[in-house]
Design a protein around this motif. Structure first.
Motif, PDB file in Angstrom:
ATOM      1  N   SER A  29     -31.142 -50.169 -32.029  1.00  0.00           N
ATOM      2  CA  SER A  29     -31.334 -51.495 -31.441  1.00  0.00           C
ATOM      3  C   SER A  29     -32.758 -51.993 -31.606  1.00  0.00           C
ATOM      4  O   SER A  29     -32.985 -53.126 -32.054  1.00  0.00           O
ATOM      5  CB  SER A  29     -30.955 -51.462 -29.958  1.00  0.00           C
ATOM      6  OG  SER A  29     -29.593 -51.140 -29.787  1.00  0.00           O
TER       7      SER A  29
ATOM      8  N   ALA B 162     -25.575 -52.796 -34.230  1.00  0.00           N
ATOM      9  CA  ALA B 162     -25.425 -52.366 -32.841  1.00  0.00           C
ATOM     10  C   ALA B 162     -24.001 -51.916 -32.543  1.00  0.00           C
ATOM     11  O   ALA B 162     -23.781 -50.851 -31.951  1.00  0.00           O
ATOM     12  CB  ALA B 162     -25.837 -53.494 -31.904  1.00  0.00           C
TER      13      ALA B 162
ATOM     14  N   THR C 152     -30.341 -56.812 -27.675  1.00  0.00           N
ATOM     15  CA  THR C 152     -29.594 -57.266 -28.850  1.00  0.00           C
ATOM     16  C   THR C 152     -28.988 -58.650 -28.637  1.00  0.00           C
ATOM     17  O   THR C 152     -28.980 -59.476 -29.563  1.00  0.00           O
ATOM     18  CB  THR C 152     -28.492 -56.262 -29.202  1.00  0.00           C
ATOM     19  OG1 THR C 152     -27.674 -56.014 -28.047  1.00  0.00           O
ATOM     20  CG2 THR C 152     -29.089 -54.936 -29.661  1.00  0.00           C
TER      21      THR C 152
ATOM     22  N   LEU D 172     -30.193 -52.298 -23.671  1.00  0.00           N
ATOM     23  CA  LEU D 172     -29.983 -52.547 -25.096  1.00  0.00           C
ATOM     24  C   LEU D 172     -29.058 -53.740 -25.322  1.00  0.00           C
ATOM     25  O   LEU D 172     -29.223 -54.478 -26.306  1.00  0.00           O
ATOM     26  CB  LEU D 172     -29.427 -51.294 -25.771  1.00  0.00           C
ATOM     27  CG  LEU D 172     -30.338 -50.071 -25.751  1.00  0.00           C
ATOM     28  CD1 LEU D 172     -29.691 -48.906 -26.476  1.00  0.00           C
ATOM     29  CD2 LEU D 172     -31.696 -50.395 -26.372  1.00  0.00           C
TER      30      LEU D 172
END
Length: 495
Positions: free
Chosen positions: A146, A102, A79, A75
């Motif tokens: 995300s 996030a 991101t 993740l």
């Protein structure tokens, strides 16, 4: 009718948001109060799924791969690359939205976990390594936020069919991540459901907040005009969803873009000829060095260098060697490609960098595999620092080949994307330093002879040059690609 739908869709979203928030609060109180029926249901589901997958090695490995897609490393990559793409395209508001969503999700997970204090499940055969508290599932919440936030940001660039496919893929991925957390014995069912509910609430709240954030100013300061996102194709996005980016700016390449390979047949022939010449040269060199030493063995200088490096090993250098081994191995190369590939498209607004990377890496892998199979040179007869080595032979070094190909391809992309000398010089220096460090590590670890490293350079250098030649833009394509750059990038080209 259209006006009624415009009014109804936000109302439906508001109702769903209220239901999600209510469901999460209810679950929180039931878990915190250790309600018996829910506790028994959680344990039954955890035991049932864990018992069904335990003992199936392939299935367990697959579940671990899927669950890693909802973990922090994956993740963080998703991101970070998304934010970098947005900033390169001057979509400041959208980038801030991704970061806020996030980071806020991570803080939210920590706070709720500490508030509830629920321990991890106890199952007969744990299939993962749990850490921290259980409620809610961080993987479930973080993956929903995300992947969801990036889906919302890039909605303007998608047509109806692509949007449906992307949404379905994101939903399936989030559901599978949650399922794996239960099957591996790391979370209860209520942990995962709570993670989804809280993630949906957080995603919706942040999206609405950023949708209504003043577009012309940010924290009291005016935004550059390009950073506001330009004209947004709102008609292509359902009215209930927030539009945070510009379709024109977020589109990977212009709708009318230059051909990736303007002469594919000629380029393919050139690459095939180059591949055969390099393979023949490598095979001849491999046969030569294999029988160059006394007793039809490696040359004396080859063995001497490896043995001398074994004598200078220290614990500190061993740790450095391990890091460089990962950097030049499959994990490091894959991670680097996953960063370089999308960002190169973001900067150049062309598919050409992807073609260069694909041809370079696929070609070097096939050359490497064919060469090691034909030459079949044994590894150096010294203690190997990494224990069991890959089943491939010693000639040439795969780590060095992959590293040099990737770094040189990256440098070529930078040379094509900008005229700034310090960017170009930085890429050249990094390419030399990283490749040299990986090469020294392979010798230090006792995995290769120096001639193996030289063969890797002979493989990667000419092959990357052939890929550069095959993917070079024609004059008319070069002008068209330059015209698609944003003003800042266009200025860089003419400095």
């Amino acid at each position: 009718m259209r006006d009624e739908r415009t009014v109804a869709r936000p109302a439906v979203v508001a109702v769903l948001l209220l239901l999600a928030a209510t469901g999460f609060v209810l679950l929180l109180f039931l878990v915190r109060g250790e309600w018996g029926p829910l506790r028994r249901l959680d344990q039954a589901v955890a035991d049932g799924l864990n018992g069904a997958v335990a003992g199936h090695g392939v299935l367990v490995r697959a579940l671990r791969v899927v669950t890693d897609l909802g973990g922090s490393p994956a993740l963080a990559w998703v991101t970070s690359v998304g934010v970098a793409w947005l900033l390169l395209r001057r979509q400041v508001r959208a980038a801030l939205y991704v970061v806020a969503a996030a980071v806020g999700a991570w803080i939210l997970i920590s706070l709720v976990k500490a508030l509830v204090g629920r321990l991890r499940p106890v199952v007969e055969e744990p299939l993962g390594t749990p850490s921290g508290l259980s409620f809610p599932s961080g993987h479930a919440l973080s993956s929903l936020v995300s992947y969801g936030v990036l889906l919302l940001v890039f909605l303007p660039v998608m047509n109806g069919r692509v949007r449906r496919v992307a949404t379905a893929v994101a939903v399936v991925l989030v559901v599978l991540v949650g399922f794996t957390r239960i099957a591996l014995g790391l979370h209860y069912l209520s942990d995962v459901v709570a993670g989804w509910l809280l993630g949906a609430v957080w995603l919706a709240v942040t999206a609405v907040a950023f949708r209504h954030w003043p577009r012309e100013r940010l924290w009291g300061h005016p935004l550059p005009q390009a950073a506001e996102g330009g004209a947004v194709e709102r008609s292509r996005v359902p009215s209930a969803l927030p539009v945070l980016g510009s379709a024109r700016e977020l589109r990977p390449v212009p709708e009318r873009h230059a051909h990736v390979l303007p002469r594919p047949l000629v380029a393919g022939t050139e690459l095939l000829v180059a591949w055969l010449l390099i393979a023949g040269a490598l095979y001849g060199l491999g046969v030569l060095v294999e029988d160059a030493g006394a007793g039809s063995g490696p040359p004396g200088w080859d063995r001497a260098v490896v043995r001398d490096l074994v004598d200078v090993r220290t614990p500190w250098l061993n740790h450095v060697s391990e890091g460089l081994r990962i950097l030049g191995g499959a994990p490091g190369i894959i991670a680097a490609v996953a960063i370089v590939a999308p960002l190169s498209v973001a900067v150049t607004r062309s598919w050409r960098p992807l073609a260069l990377l694909a041809l370079g890496l696929v070609g070097q892998i096939t050359l490497f595999l064919v060469t090691v199979a034909l030459v079949a040179r044994a590894r150096p007869d010294v203690p190997h620092l990494t224990g069991d080595l890959p089943p491939t032979a010693s000639f040439p070094s795969g780590h060095v080949t992959a590293t040099l190909t990737l770094t040189v391809c990256t440098a070529i992309i930078v040379f094509r994307a900008t005229g700034r000398m310090w960017w170009r010089l930085t890429c050249v220096v990094l390419s030399v330093l990283i490749t040299a460090a990986v090469a020294v590590e392979r010798l230090y670890a006792g995995a290769h002879y120096p001639s193996d490293v030289l063969a890797a350079l002979l493989l990667a250098g000419p092959w990357t040059a052939a890929c550069w030649w095959a993917t070079r833009p024609a004059p008319e394509d070069r002008a068209r690609e330059q015209a698609t750059l944003n003003p800042a990038e266009h200025e860089l080209e003419h400095e």
